[in-house]
Design an enzyme around this catalytic site. Structure first.
Site, PDB file in Angstrom:
ATOM      1  N   HIS A  30      50.898  75.728  58.526  1.00 58.60           N
ATOM      2  CA  HIS A  30      49.807  76.689  58.292  1.00 58.60           C
ATOM      3  C   HIS A  30      49.520  77.477  59.562  1.00 58.60           C
ATOM      4  O   HIS A  30      49.283  76.880  60.629  1.00 58.60           O
ATOM      5  CB  HIS A  30      48.550  75.952  57.797  1.00 58.60           C
ATOM      6  CG  HIS A  30      48.708  75.413  56.417  1.00 58.60           C
ATOM      7  ND1 HIS A  30      48.357  74.124  56.053  1.00 58.60           N
ATOM      8  CD2 HIS A  30      49.243  75.993  55.311  1.00 58.60           C
ATOM      9  CE1 HIS A  30      48.633  73.939  54.778  1.00 58.60           C
ATOM     10  NE2 HIS A  30      49.169  75.054  54.296  1.00 58.60           N
ATOM     11  N   ALA A  31      49.511  78.788  59.413  1.00 57.06           N
ATOM     12  CA  ALA A  31      49.526  79.704  60.567  1.00 57.06           C
ATOM     13  C   ALA A  31      48.349  79.530  61.511  1.00 57.06           C
ATOM     14  O   ALA A  31      48.497  79.573  62.729  1.00 57.06           O
ATOM     15  CB  ALA A  31      49.579  81.135  60.049  1.00 57.06           C
ATOM     16  N   ARG A  32      47.154  79.318  60.972  1.00 52.76           N
ATOM     17  CA  ARG A  32      45.933  79.332  61.795  1.00 52.76           C
ATOM     18  C   ARG A  32      45.699  78.013  62.517  1.00 52.76           C
ATOM     19  O   ARG A  32      44.799  77.915  63.346  1.00 52.76           O
ATOM     20  CB  ARG A  32      44.733  79.664  60.926  1.00 52.76           C
ATOM     21  CG  ARG A  32      44.434  78.639  59.842  1.00 52.76           C
ATOM     22  CD  ARG A  32      43.387  79.179  58.868  1.00 52.76           C
ATOM     23  NE  ARG A  32      43.148  78.261  57.755  1.00 52.76           N
ATOM     24  CZ  ARG A  32      42.457  78.571  56.676  1.00 52.76           C
ATOM     25  NH1 ARG A  32      41.953  79.796  56.531  1.00 52.76           N
ATOM     26  NH2 ARG A  32      42.268  77.703  55.698  1.00 52.76           N
ATOM     27  N   GLU A  33      46.487  77.000  62.239  1.00 53.01           N
ATOM     28  CA  GLU A  33      46.244  75.672  62.798  1.00 53.01           C
ATOM     29  C   GLU A  33      46.960  75.535  64.138  1.00 53.01           C
ATOM     30  O   GLU A  33      47.902  74.771  64.299  1.00 53.01           O
ATOM     31  CB  GLU A  33      46.657  74.615  61.763  1.00 53.01           C
ATOM     32  CG  GLU A  33      45.848  74.755  60.487  1.00 53.01           C
ATOM     33  CD  GLU A  33      46.396  74.016  59.264  1.00 53.01           C
ATOM     34  OE1 GLU A  33      45.906  74.285  58.153  1.00 53.01           O
ATOM     35  OE2 GLU A  33      47.315  73.181  59.411  1.00 53.01           O
ATOM     36  N   ARG A  60      46.588  81.723  56.731  1.00 53.71           N
ATOM     37  CA  ARG A  60      47.108  80.355  56.466  1.00 53.71           C
ATOM     38  C   ARG A  60      48.543  80.338  55.935  1.00 53.71           C
ATOM     39  O   ARG A  60      49.369  79.528  56.353  1.00 53.71           O
ATOM     40  CB  ARG A  60      46.189  79.679  55.450  1.00 53.71           C
ATOM     41  CG  ARG A  60      46.696  78.336  54.884  1.00 53.71           C
ATOM     42  CD  ARG A  60      45.741  77.790  53.843  1.00 53.71           C
ATOM     43  NE  ARG A  60      46.267  76.701  53.036  1.00 53.71           N
ATOM     44  CZ  ARG A  60      45.998  75.410  53.264  1.00 53.71           C
ATOM     45  NH1 ARG A  60      45.260  75.035  54.304  1.00 53.71           N
ATOM     46  NH2 ARG A  60      46.471  74.480  52.455  1.00 53.71           N
ATOM     47  N   ASN A  95      52.555  74.554  52.002  1.00 48.94           N
ATOM     48  CA  ASN A  95      52.296  73.144  51.721  1.00 48.94           C
ATOM     49  C   ASN A  95      51.902  72.907  50.264  1.00 48.94           C
ATOM     50  O   ASN A  95      51.289  71.896  49.935  1.00 48.94           O
ATOM     51  CB  ASN A  95      51.227  72.567  52.652  1.00 48.94           C
ATOM     52  CG  ASN A  95      51.440  71.077  52.894  1.00 48.94           C
ATOM     53  OD1 ASN A  95      52.569  70.571  52.763  1.00 48.94           O
ATOM     54  ND2 ASN A  95      50.401  70.366  53.236  1.00 48.94           N
ATOM     55  N   HIS A 132      49.021  69.092  61.025  1.00 50.86           N
ATOM     56  CA  HIS A 132      48.088  70.130  60.611  1.00 50.86           C
ATOM     57  C   HIS A 132      46.776  69.986  61.386  1.00 50.86           C
ATOM     58  O   HIS A 132      46.627  69.103  62.226  1.00 50.86           O
ATOM     59  CB  HIS A 132      47.775  70.006  59.114  1.00 50.86           C
ATOM     60  CG  HIS A 132      48.932  70.314  58.211  1.00 50.86           C
ATOM     61  ND1 HIS A 132      48.996  71.457  57.454  1.00 50.86           N
ATOM     62  CD2 HIS A 132      50.075  69.630  57.936  1.00 50.86           C
ATOM     63  CE1 HIS A 132      50.114  71.453  56.745  1.00 50.86           C
ATOM     64  NE2 HIS A 132      50.792  70.370  57.026  1.00 50.86           N
ATOM     65  N   SER A 133      45.832  70.861  61.086  1.00 52.05           N
ATOM     66  CA  SER A 133      44.443  70.682  61.536  1.00 52.05           C
ATOM     67  C   SER A 133      43.552  71.298  60.469  1.00 52.05           C
ATOM     68  O   SER A 133      44.066  72.059  59.632  1.00 52.05           O
ATOM     69  CB  SER A 133      44.228  71.380  62.895  1.00 52.05           C
ATOM     70  OG  SER A 133      44.043  72.789  62.728  1.00 52.05           O
ATOM     71  N   TYR A 134      42.248  71.067  60.396  1.00 54.51           N
ATOM     72  CA  TYR A 134      41.538  70.074  61.184  1.00 54.51           C
ATOM     73  C   TYR A 134      40.904  69.047  60.240  1.00 54.51           C
ATOM     74  O   TYR A 134      40.905  69.263  59.019  1.00 54.51           O
ATOM     75  CB  TYR A 134      40.451  70.780  62.003  1.00 54.51           C
ATOM     76  CG  TYR A 134      39.428  71.473  61.140  1.00 54.51           C
ATOM     77  CD1 TYR A 134      39.606  72.772  60.708  1.00 54.51           C
ATOM     78  CD2 TYR A 134      38.267  70.810  60.734  1.00 54.51           C
ATOM     79  CE1 TYR A 134      38.673  73.406  59.875  1.00 54.51           C
ATOM     80  CE2 TYR A 134      37.327  71.438  59.932  1.00 54.51           C
ATOM     81  CZ  TYR A 134      37.537  72.745  59.505  1.00 54.51           C
ATOM     82  OH  TYR A 134      36.605  73.358  58.673  1.00 54.51           O
ATOM     83  N   TYR A 150      41.835  65.753  49.387  1.00 54.57           N
ATOM     84  CA  TYR A 150      41.653  66.351  48.051  1.00 54.57           C
ATOM     85  C   TYR A 150      43.014  66.282  47.329  1.00 54.57           C
ATOM     86  O   TYR A 150      44.061  66.188  47.978  1.00 54.57           O
ATOM     87  CB  TYR A 150      41.189  67.822  48.118  1.00 54.57           C
ATOM     88  CG  TYR A 150      41.712  68.638  49.288  1.00 54.57           C
ATOM     89  CD1 TYR A 150      40.836  69.184  50.238  1.00 54.57           C
ATOM     90  CD2 TYR A 150      43.075  68.859  49.452  1.00 54.57           C
ATOM     91  CE1 TYR A 150      41.302  69.936  51.310  1.00 54.57           C
ATOM     92  CE2 TYR A 150      43.554  69.594  50.514  1.00 54.57           C
ATOM     93  CZ  TYR A 150      42.661  70.132  51.452  1.00 54.57           C
ATOM     94  OH  TYR A 150      43.144  70.852  52.526  1.00 54.57           O
ATOM     95  N   GLU A 203      45.953  65.523  60.221  1.00 54.10           N
ATOM     96  CA  GLU A 203      44.978  66.584  60.422  1.00 54.10           C
ATOM     97  C   GLU A 203      44.352  66.301  61.791  1.00 54.10           C
ATOM     98  O   GLU A 203      43.612  65.325  61.947  1.00 54.10           O
ATOM     99  CB  GLU A 203      43.900  66.568  59.326  1.00 54.10           C
ATOM    100  CG  GLU A 203      44.367  67.045  57.966  1.00 54.10           C
ATOM    101  CD  GLU A 203      44.174  68.538  57.768  1.00 54.10           C
ATOM    102  OE1 GLU A 203      44.478  69.298  58.692  1.00 54.10           O
ATOM    103  OE2 GLU A 203      43.733  68.939  56.666  1.00 54.10           O
TER     104      GLU A 203
HETATM  105  N1  LIG Z   1      50.485  67.085  50.820  1.00 48.85           N
HETATM  106  C1  LIG Z   1      49.084  67.353  51.079  1.00 48.85           C
HETATM  107  C2  LIG Z   1      48.537  66.524  52.237  1.00 48.85           C
HETATM  108  C3  LIG Z   1      47.035  66.610  52.267  1.00 48.85           C
HETATM  109  C4  LIG Z   1      46.511  68.021  52.458  1.00 48.85           C
HETATM  110  C5  LIG Z   1      46.900  68.560  53.816  1.00 48.85           C
HETATM  111  C6  LIG Z   1      46.218  69.890  54.114  1.00 48.85           C
HETATM  112  C7  LIG Z   1      46.588  70.340  55.475  1.00 48.85           C
HETATM  113 SE1  LIG Z   1      45.693  71.964  55.989  1.00 48.85          SE
HETATM  114  C8  LIG Z   1      46.600  70.951  53.094  1.00 48.85           C
HETATM  115  O1  LIG Z   1      47.793  71.267  52.983  1.00 48.85           O
HETATM  116  O2  LIG Z   1      45.693  71.458  52.423  1.00 48.85           O
HETATM  117 ZN   LIG Z   2      47.417  72.774  57.221  1.00 43.78          ZN
HETATM  118 ZN   LIG Z   3      44.119  71.132  57.314  1.00 45.20          ZN
END
Ligand SMILES: NCCCCC[C@@H](C[SeH])C(=O)O
Ligand SMILES: [Zn+2]
Ligand SMILES: [Zn+2]
Length: 304
Positions: free
Chosen positions: A67-70, A125, A142, A192-194, A244, A266
Site C-alpha cells: 500500500h502506497a501511503r504506508e 493506497r 491486497n 503494512h501500517s498502521y 476486519y 501492521e
Molecule cells: N489479508 C488481509 C490481512 C489483514 C488486513 C491488512 C490490511 C493492511 Se493496510 C489491509 O490490507 O487492509
Molecule cells: Zn496496508
Molecule cells: Zn494497514
C-alpha cells in the site's frame, strides 16, 4: 542530493539507486533479480539475502509497500537489508539465518503508488492502473489475490478487488514468483501500517487455519519479542477477527499455496500519526520490528 538515508522516507528514485548499490555491495551475501515491471513500467527488483550456495536453500519471502501511503513499511525493508548485511558474522542468529536460509526482500511492491504518494497524493493506497468503464484509478493490491477473491466491489473504493484475480501486474509478478518457488519458501511476511498488529490467515473467512494454534503462538512470541525493546504493544490474531474480514489477501494466498508461516504486520502507530508516522520514529520502529521478524525466522529455522 540523491542521498539515501535509513532514517528518512526515501523517494522511489533514491530507493531505486539504493537497490542498485546494495545489491552489488557484497556478492557473497546479496544479489538481485528482476521479477517484472509495474503498470507504469518501473522495475520490480527482488533482493536475495543469504550465504551464496550452489544448492537451493529454504527461503523466507518478505514484501513491503503493497500500500502506497504506508511509508514506514518500505523503510523497514531497507532497514532489514542493511541490518542483515551489517550484522552477518557478528550476530549469531542473523549469521545462522543467512547461512541456512535465503531471505527474499521486495523493498517496494507497489512502486507506482509509492511514487505517486511522494509526488501527488500522500494518502494514495492502491495501484495506479486504469480499469475500463470507470474514471477511478487503481486496485487494492491486497484484495487482488486468488484467495476468497471478492468479485463484487466498486472501482472507486479504496479496497477495489480488481476486474479479475491478479488483474494487477504487480500482484501477478509476485504471485508467479511465489508459485515458482513455493517448494522452498517456508515463510511469507508482508509489512503494512498502521495499528500495531501481527496477523495471520485467514481474513477471507472466520474459519480458523489448520495451523491456527501454532501461528497464534508464533505471532504472540513475535509480539512479545518486539515489546521487549520499548514496550510497544502489538495485538496478535487471525485477520478476520483481529482487524476486519478482507478478501483476496496476499497472506491468505501464500498460506493456501502451502507457505505455512504467513504473517501480515501492521507497524506503528495506533492512530496518533497513522500513515504519517514521523521520520523520527523510523529507527525505533525498525529496531523493535527486527526483533519480531527474527523471532519468526528462528521459529521457521527450528521447524525446517
Ligand atoms: N489479508 C488481509 C490481512 C489483514 C488486513 C491488512 C490490511 C493492511 Se493496510 C489491509 O490490507 O487492509
Ligand atoms: Zn496496508
Ligand atoms: Zn494497514
Amino acid at each position: 542530493p540523491r542521498t539515501h538515508s535509513y532514517t528518512n522516507y526515501n523517494s522511489w528514485d533514491k530507493v531505486q539507486s539504493w537497490i542498485a548499490a546494495i545489491s552489488t555491495s557484497n556478492s557473497a551475501l546479496i544479489s538481485k533479480q528482476s521479477i517484472g515491471s509495474t503498470y507504469e513500467g518501473r522495475p520490480m527488483t527482488l533482493l536475495k539475502l543469504g550465504k551464496k550456495s550452489s544448492v537451493t536453500k529454504p527461503a523466507i519471502f518478505m514484501d513491503c509497500g503493497i500500500h502506497a501511503r504506508e511509508w514506514i513499511s518500505p523503510a523497514f525493508c531497507q532497514w532489514f537489508v542493511k541490518e542483515a548485511l551489517s550484522t552477518y558474522g557478528s550476530d549469531s542468529q542473523m549469521t545462522s539465518l543467512l547461512d541456512q536460509m535465503d531471505v527474499y526482500v521486495l523493498p517496494v511492491f507497489n512502486i507506482d503508488g509509492y511514487d505517486y504518494t511522494h509526488k501527488s497524493n500522500r494518502m494514495w493506497r492502491k495501484t495506479r492502473s486504469r480499469t475500463s468503464g470507470t474514471s477511478c484509478l487503481g486496485t487494492d493490491p491486497n484484495r487482488n489475490w486468488n484467495a476468497g477473491w471478492c468479485s463484487k466491489s466498486e472501482p472507486c473504493s479504496e479496497t477495489f478487488c480488481g476486474s479479475k484475480v491478479e488483474s494487477e501486474v504487480e500482484v501477478r509478478n509476485v504471485a508467479d514468483f511465489l508459485r515458482r518457488n513455493k517448494a522452498d519458501i517456508k515463510a511469507y511476511l508482508t509489512i503494512h501500517s498502521y495499528s500495531q498488529l501481527v496477523l495471520f490467515p485467514y481474513s477471507y473467512t472466520y474459519d480458523l487455519a489448520a495451523d491456527h494454534s501454532e501461528l497464534l503462538k508464533v505471532a504472540e512470541g513475535a509480539s512479545s519479542a518486539l515489546r521487549g525493546l520499548y514496550g510497544t504493544r502489538y495485538t496478535s490474531g487471525p485477520g478476520a477477527a483481529t482487524i476486519y474480514p478482507a478478501a483476496g489477501g496476499s497472506d491468505d494466498y501464500a498460506y493456501d499455496i502451502g507457505v505455512k508461516y504467513s504473517f501480515t504486520f501492521e507497524l506503528r502507530d495506533t492512530g496518533r500519526y497513522g500513515f504519517l508516522l514521523p521520520a523520527s520514529q523510523i529507527k525505533p520502529t525498525c529496531m523493535e520490528t527486527m526483533l519480531a521478524i527474527k523471532y519468526i525466522a528462528a521459529h521457521v529455522q527450528e521447524n525446517l
